[in-house]
Write a protein that holds these residues in place. Structure first.
Motif, short mmCIF file in Angstrom:
data_model
loop_
_atom_site.label_atom_id
_atom_site.label_comp_id
_atom_site.label_asym_id
_atom_site.label_seq_id
_atom_site.Cartn_x
_atom_site.Cartn_y
_atom_site.Cartn_z
N GLU A 157 -116.45 -19.39 -76.11
CA GLU A 157 -115.52 -18.36 -75.80
C GLU A 157 -114.96 -19.00 -74.62
O GLU A 157 -115.65 -20.25 -73.68
CB GLU A 157 -116.27 -17.59 -74.76
CG GLU A 157 -116.66 -16.55 -76.08
CD GLU A 157 -115.86 -15.43 -75.36
OE1 GLU A 157 -114.94 -14.94 -74.85
OE2 GLU A 157 -116.80 -14.48 -75.98
N LEU A 158 -113.74 -19.67 -74.87
CA LEU A 158 -113.11 -20.36 -73.44
C LEU A 158 -111.60 -19.97 -73.49
O LEU A 158 -111.15 -18.99 -73.44
CB LEU A 158 -112.58 -21.64 -74.84
CG LEU A 158 -113.63 -22.88 -75.21
CD1 LEU A 158 -112.96 -23.96 -75.28
CD2 LEU A 158 -114.23 -23.14 -73.86
N LEU A 159 -110.75 -20.35 -72.31
CA LEU A 159 -110.66 -20.46 -70.71
C LEU A 159 -109.50 -20.54 -70.29
O LEU A 159 -108.95 -21.03 -70.27
CB LEU A 159 -111.07 -21.93 -71.28
CG LEU A 159 -111.86 -22.65 -69.88
CD1 LEU A 159 -113.44 -22.43 -69.75
CD2 LEU A 159 -112.01 -24.14 -69.74
N PRO A 160 -109.98 -19.58 -69.56
CA PRO A 160 -108.59 -19.23 -68.71
C PRO A 160 -107.79 -20.41 -67.63
O PRO A 160 -109.05 -21.40 -67.15
CB PRO A 160 -108.65 -18.09 -68.25
CG PRO A 160 -110.39 -17.79 -67.69
CD PRO A 160 -111.02 -18.59 -68.99
#
Lengths: 145, 150
Positions: A2-5
């Motif tokens: 999960e990525l990545l603001p």
């Protein structure tokens, strides 16, 4: 993965570099960015005794290849010209073609070859220092606005 | 004298470096085996959420699949080569597919394997991982394995 603001930059190599440095697990495993162009990323990792999966042979654990593949595929999504703000793995399939040779560095090259408004499609290859690939991967990833 | 399957599992956890690095342990209740992944900061993939790294989830599921495969194989009906004094030769992963159902939170995770088919050469295994609620898995996987040949 999960990525990545946050980290938005136009430059693919800079994007991939930021991406790598903020992921604690990538750092813990010693992953290094080799090269990044839009939608295509190459990452490497040194062989290390603590990542061995079979103490009889010294071959790396499959999970190590998974972590490397997943990171590399995620980075390929984030550097794609469409520039999603976030991504997360939907599914990832890995085919283990042969054992990675003990003592050799493993590098993976992932390509995000298609992206819709919601889904990114990625494929990747892992190699050691030999000629034939160690593993291949295919995955789909979310595309976050 | 062949080792018990309990001691084979214990040896795998103690002797496989990457499994130790991840920190995987097991809970045994009767013939049920649950793998446990204690949370640690180095397992984080997204520091903002924070969430487990997808590769960690995959590695945990694959480890659980191999543990489940050893557990099912060594139920008394057959043995594995090389296990006379120590860890037997391990099954080799042919392929492994992980579905990420929701993000893995920054806390302990659990997983259980189901050996769908155990042949002489090939085995097919399903694995499911969850955290706070068993009926809300955060990942599932399906893998094929090559069994060690005597």
């Amino acid at each position: 993965m999960e990525l990545l603001p946050g980290a938005r930059t136009e430059d693919a190599a800079e994007m991939a570099r930021i991406f790598m440095t903020v992921i604690p697990h990538a750092r813990a495993m010693g992953m290094e960015l080799v090269e990044a162009t839009p939608g295509v990323v190459e990452i490497a990792m040194p062989w290390s005794p603590e990542f061995v999966g079979d103490p009889r042979t010294g071959v790396l654990h499959g999970g190590v290849i998974s972590a490397l593949m997943d990171t590399c595929c995620g980075a390929a999504v984030m550097t794609h010209p469409a520039r999603p703000a976030t991504t997360a793995t939907i599914d990832l399939r890995i085919d283990y073609l042969r054992s990675a040779t003990p003592g050799q560095r493993v590098r993976t090259r992932a390509e995000c070859f298609h992206m819709t408004r919601s889904v990114a499609f990625v494929r990747a290859v892992a190699r050691d220092e030999g000629d034939t690939p160690v593993a291949t991967a295919t995955g789909s990833f979310t595309v976050g606005g | 004298m062949a080792m018990t399957r309990e001691s084979v599992i214990d040896q795998l956890l103690a002797q496989v470096p990457y499994v130790r690095w991840l920190g995987v342990t097991v809970d045994r209740h009767g013939d049920e085996l649950t793998a446990v992944l204690p949370f640690s900061d180095k397992l984080i993939g997204n520091p903002v959420l924070p969430a487990l790294h997808g590769g960690v989830t995959a590695a945990f599921l694959e480890t659980t699949a191999v543990l489940g495969l050893l557990w099912a194989t060594l139920d008394g009906s057959r043995s594995l080569p090389g296990g006379e004094e120590g860890l037997p030769r391990l099954p080799k992963t042919i392929d492994f597919t992980v579905d990420y159902l929701r993000s893995g939170a920054a806390r302990d995770a659990y997983a259980r394997a189901r050996v769908v088919r155990l042949g002489r050469r090939y085995a097919s295994v399903q694995v499911e991982a969850w955290q706070d609620r068993r009926d809300r898995p955060f990942a599932q996987a399906n893998g094929h394995f090559l069994m060690p040949q005597g």
